[in-house]
Design a protein around this motif. Structure first.
Motif, PDB file in Angstrom:
ATOM      1  N   GLU A  59      29.267  77.936  35.280  1.00  0.00           N
ATOM      2  CA  GLU A  59      29.531  76.637  34.673  1.00  0.00           C
ATOM      3  C   GLU A  59      29.148  75.497  35.615  1.00  0.00           C
ATOM      4  O   GLU A  59      28.609  74.477  35.175  1.00  0.00           O
ATOM      5  CB  GLU A  59      31.015  76.538  34.296  1.00  0.00           C
ATOM      6  N   ARG A  60      29.414  75.653  36.917  1.00  0.00           N
ATOM      7  CA  ARG A  60      29.035  74.611  37.881  1.00  0.00           C
ATOM      8  C   ARG A  60      27.521  74.459  37.950  1.00  0.00           C
ATOM      9  O   ARG A  60      26.995  73.334  38.008  1.00  0.00           O
ATOM     10  CB  ARG A  60      29.591  74.951  39.268  1.00  0.00           C
ATOM     11  N   ALA A  61      26.800  75.584  37.960  1.00  0.00           N
ATOM     12  CA  ALA A  61      25.344  75.535  38.027  1.00  0.00           C
ATOM     13  C   ALA A  61      24.764  74.825  36.817  1.00  0.00           C
ATOM     14  O   ALA A  61      23.868  73.985  36.940  1.00  0.00           O
ATOM     15  CB  ALA A  61      24.778  76.952  38.137  1.00  0.00           C
ATOM     16  N   VAL A  62      25.273  75.157  35.633  1.00  0.00           N
ATOM     17  CA  VAL A  62      24.789  74.526  34.402  1.00  0.00           C
ATOM     18  C   VAL A  62      25.130  73.042  34.400  1.00  0.00           C
ATOM     19  O   VAL A  62      24.285  72.192  34.070  1.00  0.00           O
ATOM     20  CB  VAL A  62      25.389  75.225  33.172  1.00  0.00           C
ATOM     21  N   ASP A  63      26.360  72.705  34.767  1.00  0.00           N
ATOM     22  CA  ASP A  63      26.784  71.306  34.767  1.00  0.00           C
ATOM     23  C   ASP A  63      25.924  70.468  35.716  1.00  0.00           C
ATOM     24  O   ASP A  63      25.485  69.368  35.362  1.00  0.00           O
ATOM     25  CB  ASP A  63      28.256  71.232  35.170  1.00  0.00           C
ATOM     26  N   ASN A  64      25.658  70.990  36.911  1.00  0.00           N
ATOM     27  CA  ASN A  64      24.830  70.252  37.868  1.00  0.00           C
ATOM     28  C   ASN A  64      23.405  70.073  37.364  1.00  0.00           C
ATOM     29  O   ASN A  64      22.796  69.003  37.539  1.00  0.00           O
ATOM     30  CB  ASN A  64      24.814  70.974  39.219  1.00  0.00           C
TER      31      ASN A  64
END
Length: 202
Positions: A59-64
């Motif tokens: 989720e962090r990778a996608v959000d960034n």
């Protein structure tokens, strides 16, 4: 007759005792099997659990990546749209980036191709491209992550044309050297020419 009756009673008692022992053993074995089954299934349950470390990292990778894309469109900075060191797999990687885009060509292969394409595209845009996503979904595990959603984009071209479009947008990430990087991207719109007619009701 008495000895026979006593023997018969003893036999029945032995049978009941053995039966109880077997039932007790079956219950213990069933409980053990259930515990083992739960233990075996736990890693798979955790992989899809919204609170798992793998899912959180995805989720962090996608959000960034989405934040960088949004800022790149807003500032018309192609480098923000295509940052290989942070979000996209490098051309030298065996997992080379591939794009199925709504714009020609049919398939774009490699980060450098994407960078060249985006550089040309922002040159014909007048002002920022405002983008947002709805109907989004993110999932992932220790090796892969993916995002899907509807991307909404609005902009003005230098020749006066207006852009107002909704796209089906998909991003596939692969963990390479400890980082989730985009290896595949898909953007498309439905084609009315390939529709299915609904028969009229009589």
């Amino acid at each position: 007759m008495v000895p026979f009756m006593l023997s018969f009673k003893d036999t029945c008692a032995d049978t009941r005792r053995v039966t109880k022992q077997r039932m007790s053993l079956y219950r213990r074995l069933s409980a053990t099997a259930a515990i083992l089954l739960i233990a075996l299934c736990m890693p798979y349950a955790n992989a899809s659990d919204s609170g798992s470390p793998d899912r959180a990292a995805a989720e962090r990778a996608v959000d960034n990546a989405l934040k960088s894309l949004s800022e790149g469109y807003r500032t018309l900075n192609p480098r923000l749209l295509t940052s290989p060191a942070v979000y996209y797999s490098d051309d030298s990687s065996p997992s080379r980036y591939v794009l199925f885009d709504v714009m020609p060509p049919f398939v774009d292969v490699g980060f450098n191709t994407l960078l060249e394409k985006n550089t040309k595209y922002v040159d014909i845009i007048d002002g920022p491209i405002v983008v947002s996503w709805t109907d989004t979904y993110v999932d992932g595990d220790s090796g892969f992550a993916y995002f899907r959603g509807i991307m909404h984009a609005k902009a003005s071209y230098k020749d006066g044309r207006k852009l107002d479009i909704a796209l089906r947008h998909t991003l596939v990430f692969k963990k390479i050297d400890g980082k989730f990087l985009i290896v595949h991207e898909h953007a498309s719109v439905p084609d009315a020419a390939i529709g299915i007619e609904t028969p009229s009701k009589q």
